[in-house]
Design an enzyme around this catalytic site. Structure first.
Site: not given
Ligand code: 01S
Ligand code: ZN
Ligand code: ZN
Ligand code: CA
Length: 497
Positions: A110, A183, A191, A198, A233-234, A237, A243, A306
């Site tokens: 769906c 999760h 951590g 992600h 950034h996320e 994605h 990337h 510069d």
């Molecule tokens: N998430 O989008 C990422 O890129 C992960 C790594 C993946 C391979 C899961 C991550 O947390 N990357 C770190 C990060 O800072 C280094 N990501 C966000 C950003 O602002 N570049």
């Molecule tokens: Zn997750």
């Molecule tokens: Zn990323």
């Molecule tokens: Ca972490």
């Protein structure tokens, strides 16, 4: 099912940037003893792959002609498409029609009508998307989180014709949650530090969802990790962007926060999202006011700098927020952000930089201020005023600084004048001299200067002047970017599009 960013690009970047942890996933589905797919299953799968993955079965005639381009393209066909499908759904990409692969194929699709394959990537097919914040135990104030997320989506919807609406109760396309540790999506958080967040490719169910590591110290400023920066950034994605290898891009895989830099999508981020979704109606007027910044290209024949300095055995070339590091042992002179080496301390668009070798200090100049770093750390009390060096009030900035380790002095260049500063006595030696007299043949004002390979190398515009201090004349000129050896490229250079 699962799908996150584990593209080839991610792998390449990971080798280079240690903070990118790779969630190499282990499938949590039971391994099966399989009897192999039935003919009916194969037929079903072929049809499925034709429909959703652009698989084109070979005609009898094509099966006989082996060598044509078309055939070469198609022989990679079925197995390749199965792998693609498996990757999308987080199955082990073995290219085989395993039982779980078939199960996933036979699942009602769906939601999938909202998604479409777009070249190598997956995008949402509709332009109105909804998002929801899942769970209620936010590590930071909820109203601030909402504000930050709205602003983060806005960066993308400003440039591409997509609308994002927040929902508080009903189902949403994109569910944003904070989790710690495992999760249940096969990619546990780790951590503090490492993986920060992600996101999943556009799709139904978990597709498009964004997870933040709740163990991080999320903030709205420059301490800890800035939630806005990572959210932009996320969300990229979640819209389907992979990337980027451009260190100036939001989609560059490592975290970067530069104080006083107003976060903007870079030229490549904008190009990438517009390539998938098109151009927003107000993009032209927005970008004429504030065009998306382009990352400088070391092969640009008009490239100027510069500032340029020695640092240990390296030579550093500064431009805007970026620098190139030329190391004698490495062939490739790569570009990075200044803030990735000196987070929170050094501003972009510098005027001059020099290394005080004896005291192992690095000094950065911009306008009337200077910053002093010991190793990678900013010394206390900085930035300070350049009047410390004994400049009169009329000197508002310096153009370049040139350090001589042997006589422990530094020459500053300001417009058509130069000043000799005694690093031992910490005072200016006499009055300024004319550059035309001290360094005949050097045009003023200069951009940068460095002592390298036995010559004083001056930079102005796109020209590099090699000056012999003994004979006191310019021995040669060359393009300013010559030392960056533009033709030496490795595979993680910015991809030309
Ligand atoms: N998430 O989008 C990422 O890129 C992960 C790594 C993946 C391979 C899961 C991550 O947390 N990357 C770190 C990060 O800072 C280094 N990501 C966000 C950003 O602002 N570049
Ligand atoms: Zn997750
Ligand atoms: Zn990323
Ligand atoms: Ca972490």
């Amino acid at each position: 099912m699962k799908m996150w960013w584990l593209s080839l690009l991610t792998l390449m970047m990971a080798a280079q940037s240690p903070i990118v942890a790779l969630p190499l996933r282990t499938p949590d589905l039971p391994t099966q003893t399989h009897a192999g797919p039935t003919e009916a299953d194969k037929e079903f799968a072929e049809e499925y792959l034709q429909h959703y993955y652009g698989y084109r079965p070979k005609t009898e005639r094509q099966k006989r002609t082996v060598d044509t381009f078309v055939d070469a393209h198609w022989t990679t066909g079925l197995c390749d498409k199965v792998q693609k499908m498996q990757r999308f759904f987080g199955l082990p990409p073995n290219g085989e029609l395993t039982k779980e692969t078939l199960t996933v194929m036979k699942r009602p699709r769906c939601g999938l009508s909202d998604v479409e394959q777009f070249g190598q990537t997956i995008r949402w097919k509709k332009s109105k998307l909804s998002y929801r914040i899942g769970g209620y135990d936010l590590p930071v104030s909820a109203s601030k989180v909402h504000k930050v997320f709205r602003a983060a989506w806005k960066l993308w919807s400003n440039v591409a014709p997509i609308k994002l609406r927040k929902r508080s109760r009903k189902e949403a396309d994109i569910v944003i949650s904070f989790y710690n540790g495992g999760h249940k999506d096969g990619a546990p958080f780790d951590g503090k530090g490492g993986i920060l967040a992600h996101a999943f490719l556009p799709g139904y169910g978990i597709g498009g969802d964004v997870h933040f590591d709740a163990d991080e110290d999320w903030t709205f400023n420059s301490t800890g990790f800035n939630l806005f920066v990572v959210a932009v950034h996320e969300f990229g994605h979640a819209l389907g962007l992979p990337h980027s290898s451009d260190p100036g891009a939001i989609m560059y895989p490592t975290y970067n926060f530069a104080p006083n830099y107003e976060l903007q999508l870079s030229y490549h981020d904008v190009k990438d999202v517009q390539h998938m979704y098109g151009i927003s109606a107000n993009f032209a007027s927005l970008s004429s006011k504030k065009p998306p910044p382009r990352t400088p290209d070391k092969c640009d024949p008009d490239l100027s700098f510069d500032a340029v300095t020695e640092l240990q055995q390296e030579v550093l070339f500064f431009k805007d927020r970026f620098m190139w590091r030329k190391h004698p042992q490495f062939d490739e002179t790569g570009i990075t952000l200044i803030s990735s080496l000196w987070p929170d301390s050094v501003p972009p668009h510098l005027d001059a930089v020099y290394q005080n070798v004896e005291r192992n200090l690095l000094l950065f100049f911009k306008g009337h201020q200077y910053w002093m770093l010991n190793q990678l750390r900013l010394e206390e009390g900085f930035p300070r005023n350049i009047s410390d060096f004994g400049f009169p009030a009329r000197i508002k900035s310096v153009d370049a600084a040139l350090h001589f380790r042997n006589d422990r002095s530094t020459v500053f260049f300001t417009d058509h004048e130069c000043w000799r500063y005694n690093e031992q006595q910490k005072m200016m030696e006499g009055s300024p001299a004319l550059i035309a007299q001290q360094w005949p043949g050097i045009p003023t004002p200069i951009d940068a200067a460095v002592f390298y390979e036995g010559f004083v190398q001056f930079f102005k515009g796109n020209i590099n002047y090699k000056f012999d201090s003994i004979s006191k004349h310019v021995v040669s000129t060359s393009p300013a970017n010559e030392l960056l050896e533009c033709n030496k490229m490795v595979n993680n250079e910015i991809l030309t599009r």
